[in-house]
Design a protein around this motif. Sequence first.
Motif, mmCIF file in Angstrom:
data_model
loop_
_atom_site.group_PDB
_atom_site.id
_atom_site.type_symbol
_atom_site.label_atom_id
_atom_site.label_comp_id
_atom_site.label_asym_id
_atom_site.label_seq_id
_atom_site.Cartn_x
_atom_site.Cartn_y
_atom_site.Cartn_z
ATOM 1 N N UNK A 27 -2.043 19.884 -3.136
ATOM 2 C CA UNK A 27 -3.371 19.285 -3.686
ATOM 3 C C UNK A 27 -3.434 18.023 -4.232
ATOM 4 N N UNK A 28 -2.394 18.151 -5.568
ATOM 5 C CA UNK A 28 -2.481 16.818 -6.503
ATOM 6 C C UNK A 28 -1.953 15.594 -5.608
ATOM 7 N N UNK A 29 -0.931 15.636 -4.900
ATOM 8 C CA UNK A 29 -0.454 14.617 -3.882
ATOM 9 C C UNK A 29 -1.669 14.078 -3.000
ATOM 10 N N UNK A 30 -2.372 14.963 -2.400
ATOM 11 C CA UNK A 30 -3.387 14.849 -1.577
ATOM 12 C C UNK A 30 -4.392 14.118 -2.168
ATOM 13 N N UNK A 31 -4.822 14.582 -3.381
ATOM 14 C CA UNK A 31 -5.867 13.831 -4.155
ATOM 15 C C UNK A 31 -5.524 12.617 -4.546
ATOM 16 N N UNK A 32 -4.432 12.288 -4.757
ATOM 17 C CA UNK A 32 -3.655 10.851 -5.273
ATOM 18 C C UNK A 32 -3.992 9.988 -4.167
ATOM 19 N N UNK A 33 -3.620 10.464 -2.936
ATOM 20 C CA UNK A 33 -3.755 9.537 -1.670
ATOM 21 C C UNK A 33 -5.143 8.923 -1.485
ATOM 22 N N UNK A 34 -6.169 9.871 -1.729
ATOM 23 C CA UNK A 34 -7.389 9.664 -1.530
ATOM 24 C C UNK A 34 -8.079 8.666 -2.724
ATOM 25 N N UNK A 35 -7.782 8.916 -3.670
ATOM 26 C CA UNK A 35 -8.125 8.184 -4.741
ATOM 27 C C UNK A 35 -7.290 6.822 -4.751
ATOM 28 N N UNK A 36 -6.026 6.642 -4.266
ATOM 29 C CA UNK A 36 -5.337 5.298 -4.355
ATOM 30 C C UNK A 36 -6.311 4.308 -3.097
ATOM 31 N N UNK A 37 -6.519 5.177 -1.979
ATOM 32 C CA UNK A 37 -7.480 4.434 -1.107
ATOM 33 C C UNK A 37 -8.698 3.840 -1.356
ATOM 34 N N UNK B 234 0.843 -1.227 0.051
ATOM 35 C CA UNK B 234 -0.024 0.019 0.067
ATOM 36 C C UNK B 234 0.744 1.376 0.135
ATOM 37 N N UNK B 235 1.873 1.163 0.943
ATOM 38 C CA UNK B 235 2.935 2.476 0.780
ATOM 39 C C UNK B 235 3.439 2.774 -0.450
ATOM 40 N N UNK B 236 3.884 1.594 -1.278
ATOM 41 C CA UNK B 236 4.304 1.770 -2.511
ATOM 42 C C UNK B 236 3.674 2.198 -3.668
ATOM 43 N N UNK B 237 2.324 2.059 -3.665
ATOM 44 C CA UNK B 237 1.240 2.542 -4.322
ATOM 45 C C UNK B 237 1.044 4.064 -4.036
ATOM 46 N N UNK B 238 0.910 4.150 -2.778
ATOM 47 C CA UNK B 238 0.629 5.965 -2.196
ATOM 48 C C UNK B 238 2.058 6.539 -2.786
ATOM 49 N N UNK B 239 3.192 5.943 -2.733
ATOM 50 C CA UNK B 239 4.171 6.756 -3.088
ATOM 51 C C UNK B 239 4.379 6.917 -4.627
ATOM 52 N N UNK B 240 3.962 5.976 -5.457
ATOM 53 C CA UNK B 240 4.170 6.033 -6.996
ATOM 54 C C UNK B 240 2.994 7.096 -7.235
ATOM 55 N N UNK B 241 1.754 6.752 -6.688
ATOM 56 C CA UNK B 241 0.781 7.798 -7.125
ATOM 57 C C UNK B 241 1.049 9.309 -6.871
ATOM 58 N N UNK B 242 1.702 9.555 -5.797
ATOM 59 C CA UNK B 242 1.840 10.562 -5.238
ATOM 60 C C UNK B 242 3.025 11.535 -6.120
ATOM 61 N N UNK B 243 3.928 10.498 -6.549
ATOM 62 C CA UNK B 243 5.127 10.994 -7.494
ATOM 63 C C UNK B 243 4.450 11.288 -8.637
ATOM 64 N N UNK B 244 3.640 10.597 -9.432
ATOM 65 C CA UNK B 244 2.815 10.683 -10.700
ATOM 66 C C UNK B 244 2.015 12.098 -10.428
#
Length: 221
Positions: A137-147, A94-104
């Motif tokens: 904001x973009x990184x925060x949105x990525x965290x929500x949608x990853x979850x 899960x942390x790897x997904x959050x990290x990748x989507x945050x960077x993306x």
Amino acid sequence: MQTNSYRHIYTLFKKDLLLEIRQQYTFYGILLYVASTIFVVYLTMGHPEDEVWNALFWVVQLFVCTNAVAKSFLQESKGRMLYFYSIAGARDFMLSKLLFNGVLMFAMSLLSLVIFILFLNNPLTNTLTFVGISILGGVGLSFVFTFLAAIAAKAQQQAALMAIMGFPVIIPQLLLLSRISKVAFSDVVQGSFWQMTLLLVGFDILVIFLSVILFPFLWKD
């Protein structure tokens, strides 16, 4: 044990990054979406007012994040998930997904901002401040949608479930982002700016904790 955890996170992050670089579906698809949307806005409205410009930016960011992040878990087959289950823990995955989507979304936020400025002019008074807010904001949105994608991946109607769950969660965050970003359009900094920013950061941290705590229960299913 801690070293193995970092190694698992890095390996899984590297896997997603290499797949994205090789396929490049997300990059070109989002580039086409953002450019076409902004070009249509330019043809119909020219250079919009500050508030309209700000609202359009966050609406576009919402759809960019949906297209970029929603496929995180939807593209993983059951066989591949079983393989990941055998080599890494739920928390590391899960942390790897959050990290990748945050960077993306970090990269996509900057790309969207550049295209906005090229087509719709630059009404920003404090450009660097808006850059920081757009990245946060973009990184925060990525965290929500990853979850949300992690939960929806276990259901049959993934897209519908993401829309139903995401609406009440994402709207308050978008309203908060649009309000915070207004500071970049004026020389006067509101007194509540830092309080709202800390609230947004706290919300992002809460999403990370919820993801790490709740995902193992889905992982075992």
